[in-house]
Design a protein around this motif. Sequence first.
Motif, PDB file in Angstrom:
ATOM      1  N   TYR A  11       0.846  -1.201   0.000  1.00 13.03           N
ATOM      2  CA  TYR A  11       0.000   0.000   0.000  1.00 13.03           C
ATOM      3  C   TYR A  11       0.885   1.255   0.000  1.00 13.03           C
ATOM      4  O   TYR A  11       0.481   2.300  -0.447  1.00 13.03           O
ATOM      5  N   ASN A  12       2.091   1.092   0.594  1.00 13.40           N
ATOM      6  CA  ASN A  12       3.005   2.232   0.711  1.00 13.40           C
ATOM      7  C   ASN A  12       4.437   1.700   0.859  1.00 13.40           C
ATOM      8  O   ASN A  12       4.644   0.484   0.860  1.00 13.40           O
ATOM      9  N   PHE A  17       3.657  -6.878   1.495  1.00 17.46           N
ATOM     10  CA  PHE A  17       3.127  -8.212   1.809  1.00 17.46           C
ATOM     11  C   PHE A  17       3.686  -9.192   0.784  1.00 17.46           C
ATOM     12  O   PHE A  17       3.587  -8.951  -0.423  1.00 17.46           O
ATOM     13  N   ASN A  35      -4.606 -14.026  11.278  1.00 18.97           N
ATOM     14  CA  ASN A  35      -5.128 -13.131  12.300  1.00 18.97           C
ATOM     15  C   ASN A  35      -5.340 -11.745  11.711  1.00 18.97           C
ATOM     16  O   ASN A  35      -4.915 -11.468  10.586  1.00 18.97           O
ATOM     17  N   SER A  36      -5.955 -10.886  12.502  1.00 19.94           N
ATOM     18  CA  SER A  36      -6.243  -9.530  12.059  1.00 19.94           C
ATOM     19  C   SER A  36      -4.962  -8.818  11.617  1.00 19.94           C
ATOM     20  O   SER A  36      -3.942  -8.888  12.306  1.00 19.94           O
ATOM     21  N   GLY A  37      -5.010  -8.174  10.460  1.00 19.66           N
ATOM     22  CA  GLY A  37      -3.880  -7.379   9.995  1.00 19.66           C
ATOM     23  C   GLY A  37      -2.836  -8.150   9.203  1.00 19.66           C
ATOM     24  O   GLY A  37      -1.849  -7.581   8.743  1.00 19.66           O
ATOM     25  N   THR A  38      -3.046  -9.452   9.002  1.00 19.70           N
ATOM     26  CA  THR A  38      -2.033 -10.240   8.287  1.00 19.70           C
ATOM     27  C   THR A  38      -2.167 -10.121   6.763  1.00 19.70           C
ATOM     28  O   THR A  38      -1.342 -10.666   6.028  1.00 19.70           O
ATOM     29  N   GLY A  39      -3.222  -9.459   6.301  1.00 23.69           N
ATOM     30  CA  GLY A  39      -3.348  -9.213   4.861  1.00 23.69           C
ATOM     31  C   GLY A  39      -4.379 -10.083   4.159  1.00 23.69           C
ATOM     32  O   GLY A  39      -4.351 -10.201   2.938  1.00 23.69           O
ATOM     33  N   LYS A  40      -5.324 -10.641   4.922  1.00 20.68           N
ATOM     34  CA  LYS A  40      -6.327 -11.526   4.302  1.00 20.68           C
ATOM     35  C   LYS A  40      -7.177 -10.772   3.276  1.00 20.68           C
ATOM     36  O   LYS A  40      -7.367 -11.229   2.163  1.00 20.68           O
ATOM     37  N   THR A  41      -7.693  -9.607   3.703  1.00 18.07           N
ATOM     38  CA  THR A  41      -8.557  -8.843   2.789  1.00 18.07           C
ATOM     39  C   THR A  41      -7.751  -8.361   1.589  1.00 18.07           C
ATOM     40  O   THR A  41      -8.233  -8.362   0.456  1.00 18.07           O
ATOM     41  N   THR A  42      -6.491  -7.987   1.855  1.00 18.73           N
ATOM     42  CA  THR A  42      -5.617  -7.554   0.755  1.00 18.73           C
ATOM     43  C   THR A  42      -5.469  -8.683  -0.264  1.00 18.73           C
ATOM     44  O   THR A  42      -5.626  -8.471  -1.471  1.00 18.73           O
ATOM     45  N   GLU A 161     -14.628 -14.032   4.958  1.00 22.57           N
ATOM     46  CA  GLU A 161     -15.125 -14.199   6.336  1.00 22.57           C
ATOM     47  C   GLU A 161     -16.596 -14.624   6.372  1.00 22.57           C
ATOM     48  O   GLU A 161     -17.414 -13.979   7.038  1.00 22.57           O
TER      49      GLU A 161
END
Length: 208
Positions: A11-12, A17, A35-42, A161
């Motif tokens: 992203y920046n 990732f 877990n949260s923030g590991t890049g699943k949605t990305t 999810e």
Amino acid sequence: MLACSELSFSYNSQKTFNFPSFSCEKGQTLLILGNSGTGKTTLLHLLALLLQPKSGSIQIKEHELAHLSAKEAAQMRANHLGIVYQKSHFVSSLSVLDNLLLANYLADQNQSKEQALKLAQNLGFADLLDKKTTLLSGGEQQRVSIARALMNNPDVILADEPTSNLDDENCEKVVQLLENQSKNIGAALVIVTHDHRLKNINKNIITL
Ligand SMILES: Nc1ncnc2c1ncn2[C@@H]1O[C@H](COP(=O)(O)OP(=O)(O)OP(=O)(O)O)[C@@H](O)[C@H]1O
């Protein structure tokens, strides 16, 4: 069916990732856990062709998709990918049936009431087809979202999810519905989740 290798994305300039390589065949289910923030949605957005990777490859049926134009990506997404989003995003002024037919329309395909009815029967909401989506319960909306993702007989189904707000019984039911329906149409199913309960249901797992 779906094969990704050495995908990376930023992203920046602060963080990149690097995702593990994986593949998922027709009729198979792949679970991407993290877990949260590991890049699943990305990663899901990369697979849905909503983001472009910095490097690496995404192939569906051996077609390379990582660097398509926005127009080509939209066509590919509409015709070959079925996406079950975490939130349903229906057009609230339309009925359940018309929301399903909209998926055909957006992919420039013939609107198939027959397909909508078949999916509604398989997923147990045939009696709701004439209702507005705002009148449905959360679980009903989720089943309609699954049907909508299947309307164009996609090669790959991506589910974001799908079980996070469900109790154990419904968690298992929704995964079974997704798996059965994907097998019926011969699609590869990729579930992105932080829900560790799905580990018990599935054998093909990658962890971010
Ligand atoms: N548009 C963006 N611009 C900059 N950073 C972003 C953007 N979207 C996500 N990130 C960052 O990238 C990281 C991964 O986000 P992502 O949403 O992919 O994680 P996730 O595993 O899906 O998390 P969660 O389970 O909490 O939804 C997070 O640190 C997030 O802050």
